[in-house]
Design a protein around this motif. Structure first.
Motif, PDB file in Angstrom:
ATOM      1  N   ASN A  11      60.745  46.320  43.550  1.00  0.00           N
ATOM      2  CA  ASN A  11      60.745  46.575  42.110  1.00  0.00           C
ATOM      3  C   ASN A  11      60.103  45.362  41.440  1.00  0.00           C
ATOM      4  O   ASN A  11      60.653  44.258  41.476  1.00  0.00           O
ATOM      5  CB  ASN A  11      62.183  46.770  41.615  1.00  0.00           C
ATOM      6  CG  ASN A  11      62.268  46.850  40.105  1.00  0.00           C
ATOM      7  OD1 ASN A  11      61.510  47.567  39.459  1.00  0.00           O
ATOM      8  ND2 ASN A  11      63.205  46.106  39.529  1.00  0.00           N
ATOM      9  N   LEU A  12      58.937  45.567  40.859  1.00  0.00           N
ATOM     10  CA  LEU A  12      58.198  44.483  40.215  1.00  0.00           C
ATOM     11  C   LEU A  12      58.451  44.503  38.718  1.00  0.00           C
ATOM     12  O   LEU A  12      58.035  45.428  38.019  1.00  0.00           O
ATOM     13  CB  LEU A  12      56.701  44.621  40.494  1.00  0.00           C
ATOM     14  CG  LEU A  12      55.771  43.600  39.819  1.00  0.00           C
ATOM     15  CD1 LEU A  12      56.076  42.184  40.299  1.00  0.00           C
ATOM     16  CD2 LEU A  12      54.313  43.955  40.060  1.00  0.00           C
ATOM     17  N   GLU A  13      59.157  43.488  38.212  1.00  0.00           N
ATOM     18  CA  GLU A  13      59.320  43.323  36.777  1.00  0.00           C
ATOM     19  C   GLU A  13      58.070  42.659  36.216  1.00  0.00           C
ATOM     20  O   GLU A  13      57.538  41.712  36.818  1.00  0.00           O
ATOM     21  CB  GLU A  13      60.551  42.472  36.468  1.00  0.00           C
ATOM     22  CG  GLU A  13      61.858  43.116  36.875  1.00  0.00           C
ATOM     23  CD  GLU A  13      63.063  42.286  36.510  1.00  0.00           C
ATOM     24  OE1 GLU A  13      64.174  42.839  36.489  1.00  0.00           O
ATOM     25  OE2 GLU A  13      62.908  41.065  36.265  1.00  0.00           O
ATOM     26  N   THR A  40      59.172  47.688  36.643  1.00  0.00           N
ATOM     27  CA  THR A  40      60.019  47.692  35.460  1.00  0.00           C
ATOM     28  C   THR A  40      59.344  46.853  34.389  1.00  0.00           C
ATOM     29  O   THR A  40      59.145  45.645  34.576  1.00  0.00           O
ATOM     30  CB  THR A  40      61.428  47.142  35.765  1.00  0.00           C
ATOM     31  OG1 THR A  40      62.045  47.952  36.772  1.00  0.00           O
ATOM     32  CG2 THR A  40      62.294  47.158  34.505  1.00  0.00           C
ATOM     33  N   LEU A  41      58.973  47.495  33.291  1.00  0.00           N
ATOM     34  CA  LEU A  41      58.340  46.780  32.189  1.00  0.00           C
ATOM     35  C   LEU A  41      59.413  46.091  31.359  1.00  0.00           C
ATOM     36  O   LEU A  41      60.404  46.715  30.951  1.00  0.00           O
ATOM     37  CB  LEU A  41      57.538  47.744  31.321  1.00  0.00           C
ATOM     38  CG  LEU A  41      56.370  48.447  32.006  1.00  0.00           C
ATOM     39  CD1 LEU A  41      55.659  49.383  31.026  1.00  0.00           C
ATOM     40  CD2 LEU A  41      55.372  47.447  32.585  1.00  0.00           C
ATOM     41  N   VAL A  42      59.211  44.790  31.135  1.00  0.00           N
ATOM     42  CA  VAL A  42      60.191  43.972  30.423  1.00  0.00           C
ATOM     43  C   VAL A  42      59.490  43.182  29.320  1.00  0.00           C
ATOM     44  O   VAL A  42      58.287  42.925  29.396  1.00  0.00           O
ATOM     45  CB  VAL A  42      60.903  42.991  31.391  1.00  0.00           C
ATOM     46  CG1 VAL A  42      61.621  43.744  32.501  1.00  0.00           C
ATOM     47  CG2 VAL A  42      59.914  41.991  31.988  1.00  0.00           C
ATOM     48  N   PRO A  43      60.233  42.756  28.297  1.00  0.00           N
ATOM     49  CA  PRO A  43      59.640  41.874  27.294  1.00  0.00           C
ATOM     50  C   PRO A  43      59.474  40.481  27.880  1.00  0.00           C
ATOM     51  O   PRO A  43      60.183  40.105  28.820  1.00  0.00           O
ATOM     52  CB  PRO A  43      60.670  41.868  26.163  1.00  0.00           C
ATOM     53  CG  PRO A  43      61.965  42.129  26.858  1.00  0.00           C
ATOM     54  CD  PRO A  43      61.644  43.042  28.014  1.00  0.00           C
ATOM     55  N   GLU A  44      58.550  39.720  27.333  1.00  0.00           N
ATOM     56  CA  GLU A  44      58.307  38.381  27.894  1.00  0.00           C
ATOM     57  C   GLU A  44      57.828  37.441  26.801  1.00  0.00           C
ATOM     58  O   GLU A  44      56.882  37.746  26.078  1.00  0.00           O
ATOM     59  CB  GLU A  44      57.271  38.479  29.006  1.00  0.00           C
ATOM     60  CG  GLU A  44      57.147  37.224  29.839  1.00  0.00           C
ATOM     61  CD  GLU A  44      56.254  37.431  31.056  1.00  0.00           C
ATOM     62  OE1 GLU A  44      55.336  36.618  31.254  1.00  0.00           O
ATOM     63  OE2 GLU A  44      56.493  38.419  31.800  1.00  0.00           O
ATOM     64  N   LYS A  45      58.530  36.299  26.679  1.00  0.00           N
ATOM     65  CA  LYS A  45      58.133  35.243  25.750  1.00  0.00           C
ATOM     66  C   LYS A  45      58.083  33.926  26.516  1.00  0.00           C
ATOM     67  O   LYS A  45      58.974  33.630  27.313  1.00  0.00           O
ATOM     68  CB  LYS A  45      59.128  35.120  24.596  1.00  0.00           C
ATOM     69  CG  LYS A  45      59.151  36.320  23.652  1.00  0.00           C
ATOM     70  CD  LYS A  45      60.006  36.057  22.436  1.00  0.00           C
ATOM     71  CE  LYS A  45      61.478  35.962  22.809  1.00  0.00           C
ATOM     72  NZ  LYS A  45      62.345  35.850  21.619  1.00  0.00           N
TER      73      LYS A  45
END
Length: 247
Positions: free
Chosen positions: A68-70, A90-95
């Motif tokens: 599972n690649l975030e 898995t699409l995630v937010p990133e800052k």
């Protein structure tokens, strides 16, 4: 039984502290599977603060379980996913300034971009999950953009020390899971889960996968990763037998 996704990012965090070759997250993945991991989760961040391109490539070539690649929706990272073809993204937010992921992806605000990324990934045979807060607007947006799964953000539940607030947050997660399943989405959960708080969540929430990283890697420092994973699997199995949720 709920499947356990073991996030090995922080094995790579330790390696990158010295920019050396050890500890190797790919070896950690191998040992995690021996301990009972059903899924290996890694987050390839745009700033490459822990997991590196090399790790994703080697995991895909050698892992004997689901990967599972975030990731964010950045074009460079999407291209890497399409090239390596993990079973799940898995699409995630990133800052850049965050220490760890601080909340769910705002799918409703980014529908056009996310829909296009989901279409490209699914067109190449990759299952797509969206890491979101248990909010009806985000669940509806996840369905609208074509995701197969959602992963409910459990960080607020994990971080509270107040029993009343904890129960309220569990109810919110339960409601989110019900809404998602009614919409035809499959439901996972994760973020901030530990050996201390996972039991109540397992008993209360009907999900397919739990993704847990920092707590397992932290215990592995003292016990080894195979044993740390095995202990988490045992906890999940024990509390699954006492589950309170209703499908």
């Amino acid at each position: 039984m709920i499947q356990l996704g073991v996030n090995i990012d922080h094995v790579a965090t330790l390696r990158q502290a010295r920019r050396t070759f050890e500890p190797d997250p790919v070896m950690a993945a191998y040992l995690a599977v021996l301990g009972g991991a059903d899924i290996i989760t890694v987050h390839l961040r745009e700033d490459r603060r822990h997991i590196q391109d090399r790790d994703v490539k080697l995991l895909r070539e050698t892992a004997c379980t689901k990967i599972n690649l975030e990731m964010s929706t950045a074009p460079e990272i999407v291209d890497i996913a399409l090239k390596t073809k993990p079973e799940q993204v898995t699409l995630v937010p990133e800052k850049r300034q965050e220490v760890t992921t601080e909340g769910g992806l705002d799918v409703a605000f980014q529908k056009t971009t996310i829909r296009e990324v989901v279409k490209r990934l699914k067109g190449d045979g990759i299952q797509v999950s969206l890491f979101i807060d248990p909010e009806e607007i985000q669940i509806a947006a996840a369905k609208d953009v074509g995701a197969s799964y959602i992963e409910l953000h459990t960080g607020n539940y994990a971080n509270t020390g107040d029993p009343v607030t904890r129960n309220t947050l569990i109810e919110k997660l339960q409601q989110g899971a019900r809404i998602a399943r009614a919409a035809g989405l499959r439901v996972n959960a994760g973020h901030g889960l530990t050996y201390q708080n996972v039991g109540l969540l397992v008993e209360s929430l009907n999900v397919e996968e739990l993704h847990i990283g920092h707590s397992i890697v932290s215990r592995a420092v003292f016990t080894g990763i195979q044993k740390a994973v095995s202990e988490m699997k045992e906890l999940i199995a024990r509390h699954s037998a006492s589950k309170h949720w209703v499908s």
